[in-house]
Design a protein around this motif. Sequence first.
Motif, mmCIF file in Angstrom:
data_model
loop_
_atom_site.group_PDB
_atom_site.id
_atom_site.type_symbol
_atom_site.label_atom_id
_atom_site.label_comp_id
_atom_site.label_asym_id
_atom_site.label_seq_id
_atom_site.Cartn_x
_atom_site.Cartn_y
_atom_site.Cartn_z
ATOM 1 N N GLN A 155 -48.920 -7.184 -19.022
ATOM 2 C CA GLN A 155 -47.631 -6.768 -19.550
ATOM 3 C C GLN A 155 -47.767 -5.574 -20.494
ATOM 4 O O GLN A 155 -48.799 -5.367 -21.128
ATOM 5 C CB GLN A 155 -46.966 -7.920 -20.316
ATOM 6 C CG GLN A 155 -46.483 -9.055 -19.416
ATOM 7 C CD GLN A 155 -45.640 -10.046 -20.190
ATOM 8 O OE1 GLN A 155 -46.041 -10.525 -21.243
ATOM 9 N NE2 GLN A 155 -44.462 -10.358 -19.674
ATOM 10 N N VAL A 156 -46.680 -4.820 -20.581
ATOM 11 C CA VAL A 156 -46.639 -3.654 -21.452
ATOM 12 C C VAL A 156 -45.300 -3.648 -22.181
ATOM 13 O O VAL A 156 -44.290 -4.117 -21.649
ATOM 14 C CB VAL A 156 -46.831 -2.359 -20.627
ATOM 15 C CG1 VAL A 156 -45.679 -2.143 -19.662
ATOM 16 C CG2 VAL A 156 -47.015 -1.162 -21.524
ATOM 17 N N GLU A 157 -45.298 -3.107 -23.418
ATOM 18 C CA GLU A 157 -44.091 -3.146 -24.240
ATOM 19 C C GLU A 157 -43.751 -1.752 -24.757
ATOM 20 O O GLU A 157 -44.616 -1.006 -25.215
ATOM 21 C CB GLU A 157 -44.283 -4.096 -25.420
ATOM 22 C CG GLU A 157 -43.039 -4.223 -26.297
ATOM 23 C CD GLU A 157 -43.206 -5.272 -27.391
ATOM 24 O OE1 GLU A 157 -42.264 -5.466 -28.181
ATOM 25 O OE2 GLU A 157 -44.291 -5.890 -27.456
ATOM 26 N N LEU A 158 -42.461 -1.406 -24.683
ATOM 27 C CA LEU A 158 -41.954 -0.154 -25.219
ATOM 28 C C LEU A 158 -41.942 -0.234 -26.744
ATOM 29 O O LEU A 158 -41.380 -1.168 -27.312
ATOM 30 C CB LEU A 158 -40.532 0.089 -24.695
ATOM 31 C CG LEU A 158 -39.857 1.419 -25.006
ATOM 32 C CD1 LEU A 158 -40.581 2.562 -24.309
ATOM 33 C CD2 LEU A 158 -38.395 1.371 -24.571
ATOM 34 N N THR A 159 -42.549 0.733 -27.429
ATOM 35 C CA THR A 159 -42.663 0.650 -28.889
ATOM 36 C C THR A 159 -42.009 1.819 -29.612
ATOM 37 O O THR A 159 -42.003 1.855 -30.833
ATOM 38 C CB THR A 159 -44.145 0.606 -29.308
ATOM 39 O OG1 THR A 159 -44.822 1.749 -28.782
ATOM 40 C CG2 THR A 159 -44.808 -0.668 -28.801
ATOM 41 N N SER A 160 -41.465 2.784 -28.904
ATOM 42 C CA SER A 160 -40.858 3.951 -29.539
ATOM 43 C C SER A 160 -39.396 4.072 -29.133
ATOM 44 O O SER A 160 -39.006 3.645 -28.045
ATOM 45 C CB SER A 160 -41.610 5.227 -29.140
ATOM 46 O OG SER A 160 -40.994 6.370 -29.664
#
Length: 268
Positions: free
Chosen positions: A157-162
């Motif tokens: 999984q990957v998460e948007l942080t900006s």
Amino acid sequence: MQDRLSWAQSACARVMRPLVRLALGMGLKHPHLETMLRDLLLDEATRLWQRQGVASPNISQLAVTTGLNRKDVTARVRRPADPLPHTELSAAAKTFTRWFQLASQDPALQRLPVASTGQGLSFEDVAREASRGDVHHRAVLDELMRLGMCVRVDSAQVELTSEGFVPTADLQSTLAFLGDNLRDHAGAAVSNALGEGPLMLERAVFADGLSETDCDMVHQLMRQRWTAMHRELVGVLSEAITRNGAQGPKRLRVGIYLYQGDREGEPE
């Protein structure tokens, strides 16, 4: 006429002062800036003649318009390559924008599985749509992670942080965004000043006699307002691009800025 030239020169000096500060801070010297200015003069003079219906202006026309001698014009007829990326064209920027739009509509989509599973949206799906399949999704993901736009939650999984595609972790990309954003901001102001077309939105509010706390408060207010407007703009523009099949002839850049400096000793 002399007043007109003096006013224009003063305006150019004000605009160029922070750019000269950038140049000196990055190690550029007078010969670098002189070469760049000569190239820009020639390039813009060529565009000026082309807008007047002259497809290929000759050496004499370019020399008269720029003030460069014929020998210098002849030596600079080839446009130099630009070593900075075009920020609006990258697969990473397009993927980020599309992902940001989807996450704005559904916060649960801020975290996505990396690979497509056939059971809901994945980062692979978003990257494939945004880049039209031209770039592998793992290459796009690597670039977004390198720029600090997203992080891996785990191997799957990957998460948007900006909340904005402003890659401060990479100097080349930072300078590319600086160049593109300031170019278009200045382009709107110059177009308005020269009367080249319908007036473009270009406004600012100035105040002095403020405290550090006052500036911080306004800065925070503008960040909050921009976040809301940014989400709305992404939705409106994405819908327009889809409606036009991404084939419309126009481009648009909308931005916002806030500058804070000392009241005394600020150069004119």
